[in-house]
Scaffold this motif. Structure first.
Motif, PDB file in Angstrom:
ATOM      1  N   MET A  38       0.994  -1.541  -0.250  1.00 20.46           N
ATOM      2  CA  MET A  38      -0.286   0.297  -0.070  1.00 20.46           C
ATOM      3  C   MET A  38       0.988   1.216   0.510  1.00 20.46           C
ATOM      4  O   MET A  38       0.379   2.186  -0.833  1.00 20.46           O
ATOM      5  N   TYR A  39       2.305   1.298   1.364  1.00 20.89           N
ATOM      6  CA  TYR A  39       3.110   2.160   0.562  1.00 20.89           C
ATOM      7  C   TYR A  39       3.615   3.265  -0.817  1.00 20.89           C
ATOM      8  O   TYR A  39       3.202   3.635  -0.896  1.00 20.89           O
ATOM      9  N   HIS A  40       3.910   1.641  -0.988  1.00 20.56           N
ATOM     10  CA  HIS A  40       4.777   1.879  -2.887  1.00 20.56           C
ATOM     11  C   HIS A  40       3.369   2.589  -3.866  1.00 20.56           C
ATOM     12  O   HIS A  40       3.636   2.304  -4.827  1.00 20.56           O
ATOM     13  N   ALA A  41       2.278   2.004  -3.508  1.00 25.38           N
ATOM     14  CA  ALA A  41       1.291   2.236  -4.139  1.00 25.38           C
ATOM     15  C   ALA A  41       1.431   3.436  -4.325  1.00 25.38           C
ATOM     16  O   ALA A  41       0.003   3.848  -5.224  1.00 25.38           O
ATOM     17  N   ILE A  42       1.240   4.296  -3.827  1.00 23.80           N
ATOM     18  CA  ILE A  42       1.385   5.576  -3.345  1.00 23.80           C
ATOM     19  C   ILE A  42       2.096   6.494  -3.703  1.00 23.80           C
ATOM     20  O   ILE A  42       3.199   6.077  -4.001  1.00 23.80           O
ATOM     21  N   TYR A  43       1.650   7.143  -5.298  1.00 24.12           N
ATOM     22  CA  TYR A  43       2.776   7.614  -7.131  1.00 24.12           C
ATOM     23  C   TYR A  43       3.077   9.094  -5.251  1.00 24.12           C
ATOM     24  O   TYR A  43       2.714   9.734  -4.743  1.00 24.12           O
ATOM     25  N   ALA A  44       4.774   8.939  -5.629  1.00 21.19           N
ATOM     26  CA  ALA A  44       5.632  10.008  -5.526  1.00 21.19           C
ATOM     27  C   ALA A  44       6.137  10.378  -7.008  1.00 21.19           C
ATOM     28  O   ALA A  44       7.117   9.296  -7.414  1.00 21.19           O
ATOM     29  N   PRO A  45       6.448  11.550  -7.545  1.00 18.23           N
ATOM     30  CA  PRO A  45       7.278  11.282  -8.571  1.00 18.23           C
ATOM     31  C   PRO A  45       8.370  11.327  -8.489  1.00 18.23           C
ATOM     32  O   PRO A  45       9.361  11.504  -7.044  1.00 18.23           O
ATOM     33  N   GLU A  46       9.269  11.255  -9.524  1.00 21.55           N
ATOM     34  CA  GLU A  46      10.929  10.871  -9.454  1.00 21.55           C
ATOM     35  C   GLU A  46      11.469  12.113  -8.655  1.00 21.55           C
ATOM     36  O   GLU A  46      11.061  13.054  -9.345  1.00 21.55           O
ATOM     37  N   GLY A  47      12.656  11.779  -7.907  1.00 24.56           N
ATOM     38  CA  GLY A  47      13.104  13.060  -7.364  1.00 24.56           C
ATOM     39  C   GLY A  47      12.448  14.141  -6.267  1.00 24.56           C
ATOM     40  O   GLY A  47      13.045  14.471  -5.600  1.00 24.56           O
ATOM     41  N   ALA A  48      11.297  13.874  -5.867  1.00 26.91           N
ATOM     42  CA  ALA A  48      10.230  14.024  -4.858  1.00 26.91           C
ATOM     43  C   ALA A  48      11.199  13.021  -3.166  1.00 26.91           C
ATOM     44  O   ALA A  48      11.360  11.895  -3.500  1.00 26.91           O
ATOM     45  N   GLU A  49      10.571  14.101  -2.931  1.00 29.26           N
ATOM     46  CA  GLU A  49      10.430  13.739  -1.229  1.00 29.26           C
ATOM     47  C   GLU A  49      10.096  12.693  -0.843  1.00 29.26           C
ATOM     48  O   GLU A  49       8.717  12.365  -1.118  1.00 29.26           O
ATOM     49  N   PRO A  50      10.508  11.164  -0.486  1.00 26.61           N
ATOM     50  CA  PRO A  50       9.890   9.959   0.208  1.00 26.61           C
ATOM     51  C   PRO A  50       9.080  10.718   1.376  1.00 26.61           C
ATOM     52  O   PRO A  50       8.927  11.456   1.801  1.00 26.61           O
ATOM     53  N   LEU A  51       7.793   9.262   0.957  1.00 25.40           N
ATOM     54  CA  LEU A  51       5.753   9.955   2.033  1.00 25.40           C
ATOM     55  C   LEU A  51       6.502   9.658   3.255  1.00 25.40           C
ATOM     56  O   LEU A  51       7.441   7.863   2.908  1.00 25.40           O
ATOM     57  N   PRO A  52       5.697   9.637   4.114  1.00 27.28           N
ATOM     58  CA  PRO A  52       6.533   9.274   5.244  1.00 27.28           C
ATOM     59  C   PRO A  52       5.450   7.770   5.112  1.00 27.28           C
ATOM     60  O   PRO A  52       4.122   7.830   4.990  1.00 27.28           O
ATOM     61  N   ARG A  53       5.932   6.924   5.813  1.00 25.84           N
ATOM     62  CA  ARG A  53       5.349   5.437   6.232  1.00 25.84           C
ATOM     63  C   ARG A  53       4.392   5.742   6.408  1.00 25.84           C
ATOM     64  O   ARG A  53       3.754   4.896   6.663  1.00 25.84           O
ATOM     65  N   SER A  54       3.632   6.275   7.581  1.00 31.22           N
ATOM     66  CA  SER A  54       2.701   6.863   8.792  1.00 31.22           C
ATOM     67  C   SER A  54       1.471   6.863   7.347  1.00 31.22           C
ATOM     68  O   SER A  54       0.318   6.775   8.283  1.00 31.22           O
ATOM     69  N   ILE A  55       2.222   7.494   6.016  1.00 32.06           N
ATOM     70  CA  ILE A  55       0.718   7.645   5.560  1.00 32.06           C
ATOM     71  C   ILE A  55      -0.169   6.517   5.620  1.00 32.06           C
ATOM     72  O   ILE A  55      -0.950   6.839   5.641  1.00 32.06           O
ATOM     73  N   VAL A  56       0.370   5.097   5.763  1.00 34.92           N
ATOM     74  CA  VAL A  56      -0.557   4.292   4.881  1.00 34.92           C
ATOM     75  C   VAL A  56      -2.067   4.056   6.083  1.00 34.92           C
ATOM     76  O   VAL A  56      -2.540   3.181   5.984  1.00 34.92           O
ATOM     77  N   LYS A  57      -1.599   4.957   7.538  1.00 34.85           N
ATOM     78  CA  LYS A  57      -2.248   4.960   8.514  1.00 34.85           C
ATOM     79  C   LYS A  57      -3.517   5.908   8.491  1.00 34.85           C
ATOM     80  O   LYS A  57      -4.747   5.400   9.999  1.00 34.85           O
ATOM     81  N   LYS A  58      -3.208   6.751   7.723  1.00 32.76           N
ATOM     82  CA  LYS A  58      -4.684   7.685   7.162  1.00 32.76           C
ATOM     83  C   LYS A  58      -5.304   6.394   7.406  1.00 32.76           C
ATOM     84  O   LYS A  58      -5.437   5.693   6.295  1.00 32.76           O
TER      85      LYS A  58
END
Length: 182
Positions: A38-58
């Motif tokens: 689920m974490y990896h299914a959330i798209y972050a453009p190349e070069g963007a700051e990685p999303l916090p892993r806690s995002i999957v708990k929302k």
């Protein structure tokens, strides 16, 4: 099979072409791996700051995986057969009412989620997963929907499989694939 997270394999070389990918059903026992996917299914453009892993708990994210194995939940895991690593997953879940997801179309259409760990992207894993899922779900639902960021390269994969755009909201696109009902 042990679940190995991306951080565990970051330094492992991945062959350009994966020789053996097996696809297995996504079971309740794989809930930890599903959360990772689920974490990896959330798209972050190349070069963007990685999303916090806690995002999957929302609440708006966790609903896609929480209590996996409910009636109608269907999914598959991709495994690199040489390294015996779980490298991707695809799943559908019916999200309705207050529990609607980002790709909500109607109460009869499940939403699709798919993820492949970064080191294995662009090597056919997503294609194999989506092929298996669509074969399994054919005849069960009239359609499957998804939400994708407009600049996500996966949009090409979805279009190749016959997903059509139905709605755009901000930088997100809702797509739907009509299935044959038997």
């Amino acid at each position: 099979m042990k679940t190995i997270f991306v951080s565990d394999i970051a330094e492992m070389p991945v062959p350009q072409r994966i020789q053996h990918i097996s696809i297995s059903p996504l079971t309740k026992a794989k809930a930890g791996f599903l959360l990772e996917m689920m974490y990896h299914a959330i798209y972050a453009p190349e070069g963007a700051e990685p999303l916090p892993r806690s995002i999957v708990k929302k609440p708006e994210i966790i609903r896609y995986v929480e209590n996996w194995g409910k009636k109608g939940d269907t999914g598959f895991i991709a495994i690199d057969g040489v390294k015996q690593l779980e490298i991707g997953a695809v799943w559908v879940r019916l999200l309705t009412g207050e529990n609607r997801g980002y790709g909500y179309v109607n109460d009869a259409t499940p939403e699709l989620s798919i993820a492949v760990i970064p080191e294995y992207r662009d090597r056919g894993v997503g294609t194999k997963l989506l092929t298996r899922l669509l074969k399994e779900t054919e005849g069960r639902w009239e359609s499957i929907s998804l939400s994708v960021t407009l600049d996500n390269p996966a949009v090409r994969l979805y279009r190749r499989f016959g997903f059509e755009s139905v709605c755009t909201s901000g930088d997100s696109l809702t797509m739907i694939k009509r299935l044959s009902v038997q």
